[in-house]
Design a protein around this motif. Sequence first.
Motif, short mmCIF file in Angstrom:
data_model
loop_
_atom_site.label_atom_id
_atom_site.label_comp_id
_atom_site.label_asym_id
_atom_site.label_seq_id
_atom_site.Cartn_x
_atom_site.Cartn_y
_atom_site.Cartn_z
N GLU A 147 4.13 -54.39 -27.17
CA GLU A 147 4.36 -52.96 -27.14
C GLU A 147 5.78 -52.67 -26.66
OE1 GLU A 147 2.25 -51.04 -28.44
OE2 GLU A 147 0.66 -52.55 -28.64
N PRO A 148 6.47 -51.71 -27.27
CA PRO A 148 7.85 -51.42 -26.86
C PRO A 148 7.91 -50.85 -25.45
CG PRO A 148 7.06 -49.76 -28.39
CD PRO A 148 6.02 -50.84 -28.35
N GLU A 149 8.88 -51.32 -24.67
CA GLU A 149 9.07 -50.79 -23.32
C GLU A 149 9.64 -49.38 -23.36
OE1 GLU A 149 11.45 -53.51 -21.15
OE2 GLU A 149 10.04 -55.17 -21.30
N ASP A 150 10.40 -49.08 -24.39
CA ASP A 150 11.00 -47.75 -24.53
C ASP A 150 10.01 -46.85 -25.28
OD1 ASP A 150 12.46 -45.49 -25.04
OD2 ASP A 150 14.25 -46.54 -25.73
N SER A 151 9.40 -45.92 -24.58
CA SER A 151 8.38 -45.06 -25.19
C SER A 151 8.97 -44.06 -26.17
CB SER A 151 7.61 -44.30 -24.10
OG SER A 151 8.50 -43.49 -23.34
N SER A 152 10.29 -43.91 -26.19
CA SER A 152 10.91 -42.97 -27.13
C SER A 152 11.01 -43.54 -28.54
CB SER A 152 12.31 -42.57 -26.63
OG SER A 152 13.21 -43.67 -26.73
N LEU A 153 10.82 -44.86 -28.68
CA LEU A 153 10.90 -45.47 -30.00
C LEU A 153 9.65 -45.19 -30.81
CD1 LEU A 153 12.39 -48.98 -29.08
CD2 LEU A 153 13.60 -47.00 -30.01
N VAL A 154 9.82 -45.07 -32.10
CA VAL A 154 8.69 -44.96 -33.02
C VAL A 154 8.19 -46.38 -33.29
CG1 VAL A 154 7.94 -44.25 -35.32
CG2 VAL A 154 9.63 -42.88 -34.07
N ALA A 155 6.90 -46.63 -33.06
CA ALA A 155 6.32 -47.97 -33.26
C ALA A 155 5.19 -47.89 -34.27
CB ALA A 155 5.79 -48.52 -31.92
N LEU A 156 5.33 -48.65 -35.36
CA LEU A 156 4.30 -48.69 -36.40
C LEU A 156 3.72 -50.10 -36.46
CD1 LEU A 156 6.17 -46.73 -39.22
CD2 LEU A 156 4.51 -45.85 -37.57
N PRO A 157 2.40 -50.26 -36.45
CA PRO A 157 1.79 -51.59 -36.42
C PRO A 157 2.01 -52.36 -37.73
CG PRO A 157 0.11 -49.91 -36.70
CD PRO A 157 1.39 -49.18 -36.44
N ILE A 158 2.34 -53.63 -37.58
CA ILE A 158 2.45 -54.54 -38.73
C ILE A 158 1.31 -55.56 -38.68
CG2 ILE A 158 3.87 -56.30 -39.85
CD1 ILE A 158 4.99 -53.51 -40.15
N ALA A 159 1.12 -56.20 -37.53
CA ALA A 159 0.05 -57.18 -37.36
C ALA A 159 -0.59 -56.95 -36.00
CB ALA A 159 0.59 -58.61 -37.48
N PRO A 160 -1.48 -55.97 -35.89
CA PRO A 160 -2.04 -55.60 -34.56
C PRO A 160 -2.93 -56.67 -33.95
CG PRO A 160 -3.11 -54.36 -36.32
CD PRO A 160 -1.95 -55.07 -36.95
N ALA A 274 14.32 -45.77 -34.09
CA ALA A 274 14.66 -44.72 -33.12
C ALA A 274 14.13 -43.35 -33.55
CB ALA A 274 16.17 -44.67 -32.92
N HIS A 275 14.10 -43.11 -34.87
CA HIS A 275 13.68 -41.80 -35.38
C HIS A 275 12.87 -42.00 -36.65
CE1 HIS A 275 16.64 -40.11 -32.62
NE2 HIS A 275 17.54 -40.91 -33.16
N ARG A 276 11.93 -41.11 -36.89
CA ARG A 276 11.12 -41.19 -38.11
C ARG A 276 11.97 -40.97 -39.36
NH1 ARG A 276 5.83 -41.85 -38.13
NH2 ARG A 276 4.76 -41.79 -36.11
N ALA A 277 13.12 -40.33 -39.21
CA ALA A 277 14.02 -40.13 -40.35
C ALA A 277 14.50 -41.46 -40.92
CB ALA A 277 15.21 -39.27 -39.94
#
Length: 308
Positions: A147-160, A274-277
């Motif tokens: 899990e990313p330490e920076d909660s501001s990052l957008v994280a999408l699962p690849i291999a949960p 960093a951003h969904r864009a």
Amino acid sequence: MLRFDDLQLFVRAADLGSLSAAARVMDLSPAVASAALKRIEQQLGARLLARSTRSLRLTAEGEGFLTYARAALSSLDEGRRLLASGQDHVSGMLQLSAPSDFGRNQLLPWLDDFQREYPQLSVRLLLGDRIADLYRQPVDIALRYGEPEDSSLVALPIAPENVRVLCAAPSYLARYGEPRHLEQLAQHNCLLYMLADRVHDHWRFYDGKREVSLTVSGDRVSDDADVVRRWAVAGVGIAYKSWLDVSTDVVAGRLRLILPELRGERTPLNLLCAHRAQLSKPVNLLREMLVSRCATLTEQLSERFAVK
């Protein structure tokens, strides 16, 4: 600012010679159509259509403006077509970073397949195990375990459901024997990985009922996960690795799973940005491919080695 649908209504009304007919074609009520025409005339400060109970005709101002209205609508339609075409066309530069081991031994051939499917796409790949600073490094996305330490990052699962596994080369096991119990790892040379100046020598597992763990030791430590895998393949010790990193070696027989009934730590692989864009069409297509291929590898682990 003139509204696109108001322009459409004006042109339709001029073509059909009837405001009510234009309203029916555009599925508008007469009141809405009348309000739209009034709005565009107010914005232009000119009367465009002369209306009576029986007829509708263009005024001189309306005739002059009609040419520009048609050109504006045509230009907007062309822009929409070009945009739709661009969205279907995959090109440009895809910049990403990935863990050293996963990047070299799984991602590289997958990216080859991806670029064969989209030959006008260029790729810039940075490999390393430290968390990428997405605000400074020239990358669009990063693939990282955990899990990313920076909660501001957008994280999408690849291999949960990815987990760590114990493995060693057949040559090592032939020389030193295969551990039958977790405690026996203390008698073996364990290959250690270091990240952020911390040596990961405390290995955790789940035996189906509870968490079990122990501290291990060995004569080799590296901050490059691929080096640890290479040492294991060379037969110099036992490694505790992400299944995604060693699955190819296990299937090929270069490495063998040890104590497969124990489930190692869960290490989900995520796509970070960093951003969904930054989730462009190439990024989303790559993510779809990665999810599918990682799911296949996870199924192999479950089917072949009874790790659930």
